[in-house]
Design an enzyme around this catalytic site. Sequence first.
Site, mmCIF file in Angstrom:
data_model
loop_
_atom_site.group_PDB
_atom_site.id
_atom_site.type_symbol
_atom_site.label_atom_id
_atom_site.label_comp_id
_atom_site.label_asym_id
_atom_site.label_seq_id
_atom_site.Cartn_x
_atom_site.Cartn_y
_atom_site.Cartn_z
ATOM 1 N N HIS A 100 0.879 -1.180 0.000
ATOM 2 C CA HIS A 100 0.000 0.000 0.000
ATOM 3 C C HIS A 100 0.913 1.225 0.000
ATOM 4 O O HIS A 100 2.004 1.183 0.587
ATOM 5 C CB HIS A 100 -0.818 0.139 1.280
ATOM 6 C CG HIS A 100 -1.663 -1.015 1.682
ATOM 7 N ND1 HIS A 100 -1.171 -2.119 2.321
ATOM 8 C CD2 HIS A 100 -3.005 -1.200 1.605
ATOM 9 C CE1 HIS A 100 -2.157 -2.956 2.602
ATOM 10 N NE2 HIS A 100 -3.286 -2.431 2.178
ATOM 11 N N ASP A 103 2.421 2.014 3.354
ATOM 12 C CA ASP A 103 3.448 1.122 3.921
ATOM 13 C C ASP A 103 4.848 1.582 3.550
ATOM 14 O O ASP A 103 5.817 1.223 4.215
ATOM 15 C CB ASP A 103 3.368 -0.312 3.344
ATOM 16 C CG ASP A 103 1.977 -0.890 3.368
ATOM 17 O OD1 ASP A 103 1.219 -0.523 4.272
ATOM 18 O OD2 ASP A 103 1.675 -1.711 2.475
#
Length: 436
Positions: A100, A103
């Site tokens: 993502h 992240d």
Amino acid sequence: MSTGFFGDIAKIKYEGPDSDNPLAFRHYNPDEVVLGKPLKEHLRFAVAYWHSLAWEGGDPFGGRTFDRPWYDGGVEKAKLKADVAFELFSLLGAPYYCFHDADVRPEGGNFAESTKNLNEIVDYFAKKQEETGVKLLWGTANLFSHRRFMSGASTNPDPDVFAYSAATIKTCMDATMKLGGENYVLWGGREGYETLLNTDMSREFDQMARMLSMVIEYKHKIGFTGQILVEPKPQEPTKHQYDYDVATVYGFLQKYGLEKEVKLNIEQGHAILAGHTFEHELALARTLGVLGSIDMNRNDYQSGWDTDQFPNNVPEMALAYYQVLLAGGFTSGGTNFDAKLRRQSIDPADLLYGHIGGMDCCARGLKAAARMIEDGALSKPLDERYAGWNGDTAKKMLSGEMTLEDIAAMVEKDDINPEPKSGRQEYLENIVNKYV
Ligand code: XLS
Ligand code: NI
Ligand code: NI
């Protein structure tokens, strides 16, 4: 140059079932050919950035337990995290990873700054991919962690959040395309409700469908050839999530005419939360022609929570991969370890043990499934069970050549009087047991 994070641990090798080396594969031999294809091409393993690099070991009662040198920092720390990430992928011989936006890049003060940070990391990833040969299985946008998304992303009552979400998805699709990602995932973490008292469900469905339609339009506009995947989950974080399970998502896609453009990313733990088995969700997706990819993990069966543990139940995994193989195997999809360490597993080596065990169990499951297919162990009894449908009259009943009246007349004339036959469940379970 190595970061030294994993000490002197060398690339994990296949040593066979008798090996006592905890840092070796016992069942996953990437080059072993099964059903005409090497295991690595069947399984297409991916490491999940959010669990293995970004997650800090917190739970509702306490904060971080892990101590990683890349925590609490800006873009430079994010690059160190990337260095360790690609070391991890390479040590494991995992051909893919997934991420993502949140992240991999530090959150900026506003949208433009977050995007700038993301793009800087994406360029860095591109170099790392080139150096290591590791590829991107899928990218996705985190539209659930930041407080702005607390009431949903595309389903938010505030159009500004819808806009912010659309813009974020665009940057994540651009990043995925740039990195040669083979899929783009949408998991609607907060697309649901806490209470119906403040929720206009019909409006929220339309909003969610419009977002998905724009994603598909944009995919075609930029020439992204990857597969769009929606990931079902019934609840957590919201009380009720709209993408409840495979059946619900398929109904939604059909309602908005999107079922040809989208496939599903199916997760073991989410199937359990929805009251299904993983096998059920995969079988249904296969039947509907929307099986795209899998998020492999396991739930604790007692907790009622998405515990995202590394998988270790080979009989269950054999039946899951049986469905994947019957569907023709993965095309753009793969096996993403959406699994995290327990919060007491704080050593760098634990990251390897988790994945090694998971990869070995997947390999055992897939090999068992392949042998069942080769032997027709389950397909022969299944064919026998339905053999009556090969008859001419039986075919006519389904083809539309016979009406309800025709059938009624036939039953009376031929004095049809069916005798029940055994479903042989225990017999079949014993067959499966022979292979796992
Ligand atoms: C959470 C989901 C999430 C998706 C990607 O439960 O599994 O990790 O896979 O957003
Ligand atoms: Ni999950
Ligand atoms: Ni997932």
